[in-house]
Design an enzyme around this catalytic site. Sequence first.
Site, PDB file in Angstrom:
ATOM      1  N   ASP A   1       8.293 -32.523  15.486  1.00 32.97           N
ATOM      2  CA  ASP A   1       7.025 -32.517  15.138  1.00 32.97           C
ATOM      3  C   ASP A   1       6.136 -31.098  15.717  1.00 32.97           C
ATOM      4  OD1 ASP A   1       4.230 -33.111  14.544  1.00 32.97           O
ATOM      5  OD2 ASP A   1       3.944 -34.255  16.171  1.00 32.97           O
TER       6      ASP A   1
ATOM      7  N   HIS B   1       5.874 -37.358  20.409  1.00 34.74           N
ATOM      8  CA  HIS B   1       4.847 -36.857  21.057  1.00 34.74           C
ATOM      9  C   HIS B   1       5.403 -36.949  22.624  1.00 34.74           C
ATOM     10  CE1 HIS B   1       1.082 -36.801  18.342  1.00 34.74           C
ATOM     11  NE2 HIS B   1       2.061 -36.114  18.035  1.00 34.74           N
TER      12      HIS B   1
ATOM     13  N   HIS C   1       3.255 -27.013  10.841  1.00 37.85           N
ATOM     14  CA  HIS C   1       2.477 -26.434  11.904  1.00 37.85           C
ATOM     15  C   HIS C   1       3.461 -25.975  13.191  1.00 37.85           C
ATOM     16  CE1 HIS C   1       2.591 -30.260  14.405  1.00 37.85           C
ATOM     17  NE2 HIS C   1       2.810 -30.487  13.296  1.00 37.85           N
TER      18      HIS C   1
ATOM     19  N   GLU D   1      -2.852 -28.125  14.241  1.00 35.16           N
ATOM     20  CA  GLU D   1      -2.737 -29.483  13.395  1.00 35.16           C
ATOM     21  C   GLU D   1      -2.722 -30.599  14.516  1.00 35.16           C
ATOM     22  OE1 GLU D   1      -0.617 -33.059  11.885  1.00 35.16           O
ATOM     23  OE2 GLU D   1      -0.118 -32.049  13.710  1.00 35.16           O
ATOM     24  N   GLU D   2      -2.308 -30.670  15.615  1.00 33.44           N
ATOM     25  CA  GLU D   2      -2.205 -31.759  16.599  1.00 33.44           C
ATOM     26  C   GLU D   2      -3.648 -32.078  16.913  1.00 33.44           C
ATOM     27  OE1 GLU D   2       0.199 -33.615  16.988  1.00 33.44           O
ATOM     28  OE2 GLU D   2       1.653 -32.418  16.604  1.00 33.44           O
TER      29      GLU D   2
END
Length: 986
Positions: free
Chosen positions: A188, A321, A176, A222-223
């Site tokens: 990520d 994150h 993603h 996605e998140e």
Amino acid sequence: MAPLRLSRANPLAFARWPVTLITAVVYLAFLIPLLIVHHVVPSPPTANPNGLDLTQAWADLQVLTDGFHPYNSRRNDEVHTWLLQRIHEILDAAPPADQYLSVDEEKPKPAVFVFDDTQSNLSFVGNSLSSSNTAVYFEGTNILVYIRGSDDDHENWWEEPNGVPSGKGGVLVNAHYDSVSTGYGATDDGVGVVTCLQLIQYFMTPGHAPRRGLVVLLNNGEEDYLNGARVYGQHPISKFPHTFLNLEGAGAGGRAILFRSSDTEVTRPYMSSKYPFGSVLAADGFATGLIGSQTDYVVFEVDLGLRGLDVAFMEPRARYHTEQDDSRHTSKSSLWHMLSAAVATTEGLVSDKSDQFEGAPTDDAKVASGSGSKAVWFDLFGTTFVLFELHTLFALSVTLLVVAPLALLVTGIALTRADKMYLFRTSAKADESLDSVPLQGLRGFFRFPFLFAIPTAVTVGLAYLVTKVNPLIIHSSEYAVWSMMLSAWTFLAWFVSRMADFARPTALHRIYTLTWMFVLAWVLLVISTVYQNQRGLAGSYSVFFFFSGTFLATWISYLELFSLPRKSEYANQNRPTSRRASSYGGSRLGTASGEDHEEDDHDAEEEEEEQEPTESTSLLGGGQRTTFANYVRVAGDHRDSDTDHHYYPGVYKHEQRWSASLPTWTWTLQFLLMAPLVLIMVGPLALLLTSALHQTGQDGSSSLFIYVAIAALTTFLLTPLLPFIHRHTYHLPVFLLLVFLGTLIYNLVAFPFSPTNRLKLFFIQDIDLSTGSTTASLAGVQPYVHAAASTLPSTANQNITCTEHTTRGTKCAWPGLAPRVVPDTPYSDWLDFTISQQHNTTDDKEGDEDTHHPRKARITLSGRNTRACKLLFDSPISSFAVLGSSTDPRFPTSSPHGTKEIRLWSREWENEWVVDVAWTTSTNDDSEEGDEGEGKLNGKAVCLWSDNNSAGVIPALDEVRQFAPSWVAVSKAADGLVEGWKGFSI
């Protein structure tokens, strides 16, 4: 006491220094490489492998991560455009067709199709969301690249209405390209994205053209609850892949771990990875709910019916994150580790010629990918990957559960018939005599429960103590916690065993301890086997290897007894001839009560009588010729000793005299059968569990679990020492006692966070658009969240209100600085919505016993400078529909518990959503009491702002980043950093 000497030092003898040195060296020899493998990532090659460009991949990662790019940001659109540009650059640079045929005539240059999917959308609710009463409408902006395989259907079947592919299914690789609003998304999922770009280049290189078609999916969203993967299911090309590889990230570097896989068959290509890393225990963590977060893997496998693998970064969670998830805090080595695994796995999948990924789907709406066998898998030192089927482990476990006890039983019967079963025998009778000779064969039998329980209980107690006093110390000092547990357990086990050995010395300590361990391991294997069969959990494979090693070590101890003299023979040789008490072989506490207490020893004259010297007589006098299997001790002159203690040749100190016949080197074989297996199998699991969970306390997870898990793993890792630890010298245990005291004090008083291991706090700002009242908040662990909030200038002389948070611990709020996410616009214009109530046209039938009837309303909602809003309801609605939305039977649109939240995502900015909602009310609600609100639907219309790429747009967040302590990191608390709302009542 007369000094004890060995005529010739035996380096493998069951004596103090050999046991101490060998056990210490073996443990260090395995633990150090395990730590290196876990923390050191293999370096990338100096020259680019054929078809790959690591320099370009790193440059792409830096471009991708030069700003926050969540779905609800302008930067996200820029990333989308840049990715399309990079894909076309890669395809344009592909060699001409004749170069492909010159390498492999069967694989011509593949056709490539790029899909910029700006049409797919979907409404869904429930099954994979964190709450079943949350609904989502999402419009996707996924990018798909289909590289046609040489065996694929050569028709463009997706262009036909309801077209379906023919032939064998293809392979999907997914990553993603959106990030969270507070992280740059390097791992990520930036590394996953640039890996996908490199895979496109690799399979467009002559010699690497795929046999099965390859679909590379760069999904967006996605998140925000895996939205992009779900919307992918609406694209026609989603019917083609049967297998998949999902690339994900939950850290900021390190090795990419194989998190989970569907089955043995789809996992097999991963074995070709040069640096495999992972354990099926991680998959069990997802299956049992121990790992609460999810990846796109669950959508592809559970919802769409594909079979595949989940490869992801996993540590450190403190950077996950946050703004430290950037290229500065990852490395080219980490990029190479994921890329090399992805190339090997994907190449194996696209080259498969079999039909193992074809078969009836589990559901009519899902892909016909068939089914495989559950797998057991783990790596060995990051270089070898072990893979076999779960039913193989089950069969081996059942077999060993039966064979191992039978083998010991048969051996015990054989020993009894040979009159050499000394276990549980207190005495033996001499021939033609009523007198008996003590054997002390029961001594040491009850020792193991104390050896095992006391260290284990203390380490578990330490887990509770640290959880009570300083629960988050493991966040930054996980190895201080491990050192405390390991040192405490080892010292206590040694101390208890030495005290027992001092009070009641016995040569049977080892065999009895191993017998107890065998029983314990057998019980654990029974439990493990039941879980394998009933729940398909394969992570307990280490128990099988532990039991195997323990069984063999125990069996060797029983076989050792065959070297002893027959009990009757021993009794005849040691038949009492006099009645004097002796301290030999007895308890060393109180009066003599041992082997010689009830027997007549040789007369003093016989003991002192010297043998006539022969050719084989030892030069040291009174000794015996040494052998590899036995001790040879030379006693001092007892007449000159100040004590009556004396040692017999071949007997270790005060142990039973018959033990002189036991071999002294077999302990080494026993130890090597147990300790390395436990270290190799359990060591990586301990490191994996620690890395995955030691920083989850900041997310609201229980800290006690990880401490108790470390205590349990400590016991598992050190249990192989128990049969031998009574032979250790005091030097190492005393050193470990000092280590324990130091680490205990540190773990109880040290501050748990640092600039390199920061505490993650979760930010959100709410604003009442009707009044302009705004509240900023941080959620996290007390008292740290309040301490962090108190350092902000805007909280000076302000009341900080702290309340319990549902998932994050404590939420501390204060009047925040006004946001500027919609500049030069009054708050009231940031969000517009209208509500029109739709009356039910169906007349209620007279006498209808149903006291409920539906109500409907249409809500039109839009926000300024955003493409994400949501509707919140105080009470659940029964159904909803978004105008223009697609539905899919694989994704339900209603929940039996109703829906209290509808999240709305649009690919267009300042879009207007039209949402129809229905709810049921009681007929009594239509009475006059209903006018007071009983029959009304109350809620909020909310819009979200997540773009944090410019300073001053969200001053409250800028303030936290600037003035919060250096040990604080900021992450998002929800989908939006700023949420503005207006209330409604229908």
